[in-house]
Motif scaffolding. Sequence first.
Motif, mmCIF file in Angstrom:
data_model
loop_
_atom_site.group_PDB
_atom_site.id
_atom_site.type_symbol
_atom_site.label_atom_id
_atom_site.label_comp_id
_atom_site.label_asym_id
_atom_site.label_seq_id
_atom_site.Cartn_x
_atom_site.Cartn_y
_atom_site.Cartn_z
ATOM 1 N N LEU A 27 -11.364 17.238 33.194
ATOM 2 C CA LEU A 27 -12.700 17.166 32.605
ATOM 3 C C LEU A 27 -12.645 16.954 31.098
ATOM 4 N N ASN A 28 -11.664 17.549 30.435
ATOM 5 C CA ASN A 28 -11.514 17.318 28.995
ATOM 6 C C ASN A 28 -11.167 15.866 28.697
ATOM 7 N N ILE A 29 -10.343 15.262 29.533
ATOM 8 C CA ILE A 29 -10.001 13.846 29.346
ATOM 9 C C ILE A 29 -11.237 12.991 29.564
ATOM 10 N N ILE A 30 -11.993 13.278 30.615
ATOM 11 C CA ILE A 30 -13.224 12.522 30.878
ATOM 12 C C ILE A 30 -14.180 12.659 29.699
ATOM 13 N N VAL A 46 -5.273 10.660 24.003
ATOM 14 C CA VAL A 46 -5.749 11.920 24.582
ATOM 15 C C VAL A 46 -5.337 11.993 26.051
ATOM 16 N N LEU A 47 -5.526 10.901 26.775
ATOM 17 C CA LEU A 47 -5.162 10.834 28.188
ATOM 18 C C LEU A 47 -3.696 11.188 28.392
ATOM 19 N N LEU A 48 -2.824 10.544 27.646
ATOM 20 C CA LEU A 48 -1.385 10.748 27.814
ATOM 21 C C LEU A 48 -0.943 12.138 27.367
ATOM 22 N N VAL A 49 -1.388 12.556 26.199
ATOM 23 C CA VAL A 49 -0.961 13.843 25.642
ATOM 24 C C VAL A 49 -1.474 15.007 26.491
ATOM 25 N N CYS A 50 -2.725 14.914 26.937
ATOM 26 C CA CYS A 50 -3.295 16.016 27.716
ATOM 27 C C CYS A 50 -2.741 16.077 29.133
ATOM 28 N N LEU A 51 -2.555 14.922 29.772
ATOM 29 C CA LEU A 51 -2.170 14.943 31.181
ATOM 30 C C LEU A 51 -0.681 15.190 31.389
ATOM 31 N N TYR A 52 0.152 14.495 30.631
ATOM 32 C CA TYR A 52 1.601 14.600 30.863
ATOM 33 C C TYR A 52 2.184 15.770 30.081
ATOM 34 N N LYS A 69 -1.142 5.145 36.031
ATOM 35 C CA LYS A 69 -0.968 6.261 36.970
ATOM 36 C C LYS A 69 -1.913 7.413 36.618
ATOM 37 N N ALA A 70 -2.140 7.645 35.334
ATOM 38 C CA ALA A 70 -3.060 8.698 34.905
ATOM 39 C C ALA A 70 -4.481 8.378 35.366
ATOM 40 N N ILE A 71 -4.874 7.129 35.224
ATOM 41 C CA ILE A 71 -6.214 6.722 35.670
ATOM 42 C C ILE A 71 -6.317 6.854 37.186
ATOM 43 N N TRP A 72 -5.262 6.474 37.893
ATOM 44 C CA TRP A 72 -5.223 6.656 39.342
ATOM 45 C C TRP A 72 -5.432 8.128 39.685
ATOM 46 N N PHE A 73 -4.756 9.016 38.946
ATOM 47 C CA PHE A 73 -4.902 10.449 39.180
ATOM 48 C C PHE A 73 -6.349 10.885 38.947
ATOM 49 N N LEU A 74 -6.944 10.469 37.825
ATOM 50 C CA LEU A 74 -8.319 10.863 37.510
ATOM 51 C C LEU A 74 -9.322 10.268 38.492
ATOM 52 N N ASP A 75 -8.954 9.159 39.120
ATOM 53 C CA ASP A 75 -9.787 8.560 40.171
ATOM 54 C C ASP A 75 -9.465 9.158 41.543
ATOM 55 N N CYS A 76 -8.735 10.263 41.544
ATOM 56 C CA CYS A 76 -8.388 10.997 42.776
ATOM 57 C C CYS A 76 -7.684 10.120 43.803
ATOM 58 N N GLY A 77 -6.767 9.279 43.312
ATOM 59 C CA GLY A 77 -5.949 8.478 44.202
ATOM 60 C C GLY A 77 -6.593 7.195 44.675
ATOM 61 N N ALA A 113 -13.694 30.744 37.001
ATOM 62 C CA ALA A 113 -12.936 31.998 36.951
ATOM 63 C C ALA A 113 -11.541 31.847 37.559
ATOM 64 N N CYS A 114 -11.290 30.731 38.222
ATOM 65 C CA CYS A 114 -9.966 30.488 38.808
ATOM 66 C C CYS A 114 -8.953 30.227 37.698
ATOM 67 N N ASP A 115 -7.785 30.839 37.824
ATOM 68 C CA ASP A 115 -6.730 30.557 36.850
ATOM 69 C C ASP A 115 -6.299 29.103 36.930
ATOM 70 N N TYR A 116 -6.318 28.569 38.144
ATOM 71 C CA TYR A 116 -5.900 27.183 38.362
ATOM 72 C C TYR A 116 -6.669 26.631 39.547
ATOM 73 N N LEU A 117 -7.171 25.425 39.401
ATOM 74 C CA LEU A 117 -7.799 24.696 40.489
ATOM 75 C C LEU A 117 -7.451 23.228 40.278
ATOM 76 N N HIS A 118 -6.797 22.624 41.249
ATOM 77 C CA HIS A 118 -6.366 21.233 41.124
ATOM 78 C C HIS A 118 -7.585 20.340 40.889
ATOM 79 N N PHE A 119 -7.418 19.353 40.022
ATOM 80 C CA PHE A 119 -8.499 18.425 39.685
ATOM 81 C C PHE A 119 -9.072 17.766 40.935
ATOM 82 N N TRP A 120 -8.224 17.352 41.872
ATOM 83 C CA TRP A 120 -8.721 16.698 43.081
ATOM 84 C C TRP A 120 -9.538 17.659 43.937
ATOM 85 N N THR A 121 -9.171 18.916 43.970
ATOM 86 C CA THR A 121 -9.944 19.906 44.718
ATOM 87 C C THR A 121 -11.316 20.069 44.078
#
Length: 187
Positions: A27-30, A46-52, A69-77, A113-121
């Motif tokens: 969401l920060n990248i978006i 920002v995309l590269l530094v934040c994601l990788y 590949k980062a854009i593919w990830f943000l587009d949920c595959g 409140a989740c410590d971690y939640l995958h972006f795709w989820t």
Amino acid sequence: MAIGSLPKSLNINGKPYEIRSDFRVGLNIIQAFTDPELSKNEKIEVLLVCLYKDYMSIPEESLQEAVDKAIWFLDCGQTSEHKSAKKPLYDFEQDEQIIFSAVNKVAGKEVRACDYLHFWTFMGYFNEIGKGTFATVVSIRDKQRRHKKLEKEEREFIRDNPDIVNLKRKYTQEEKDELKMLNDLLG
């Protein structure tokens, strides 16, 4: 990648690179990509530094693949070549509260409140948003964009909630300064 897997690394030139896959990072990248103050190159940085996690170890000749590949990830595959150039119907920053209310309803919990939640989820929850304020707002915006007639209840909703319904334009600092100067001149 196996069906049902959630990527936590991306292969670039045959080598896996760990990524920050939490929804907050996505969401920060978006949000950065909608920032009019950032140039295209700054947005890519920002995309590269934040994601990788180890962005600096990606060879320079592989950076375009890393971006792809980062854009593919943000587009949920998704690999669709036909990206819509239409005006967006929502803004994660402006609509944050109604989006999270709707996502929480789908998820059955407070996702922030989740410590971690995958972006795709998170995006899966987001895509399953049904009836509610966010769905109403997006429906109204869509009708307005397509110049469709609004129902009486929708017009009343707009009248009662203009700050929620109307997407605010994001201005660069230069545009803000020009508008202030014009307003000062017109007094």
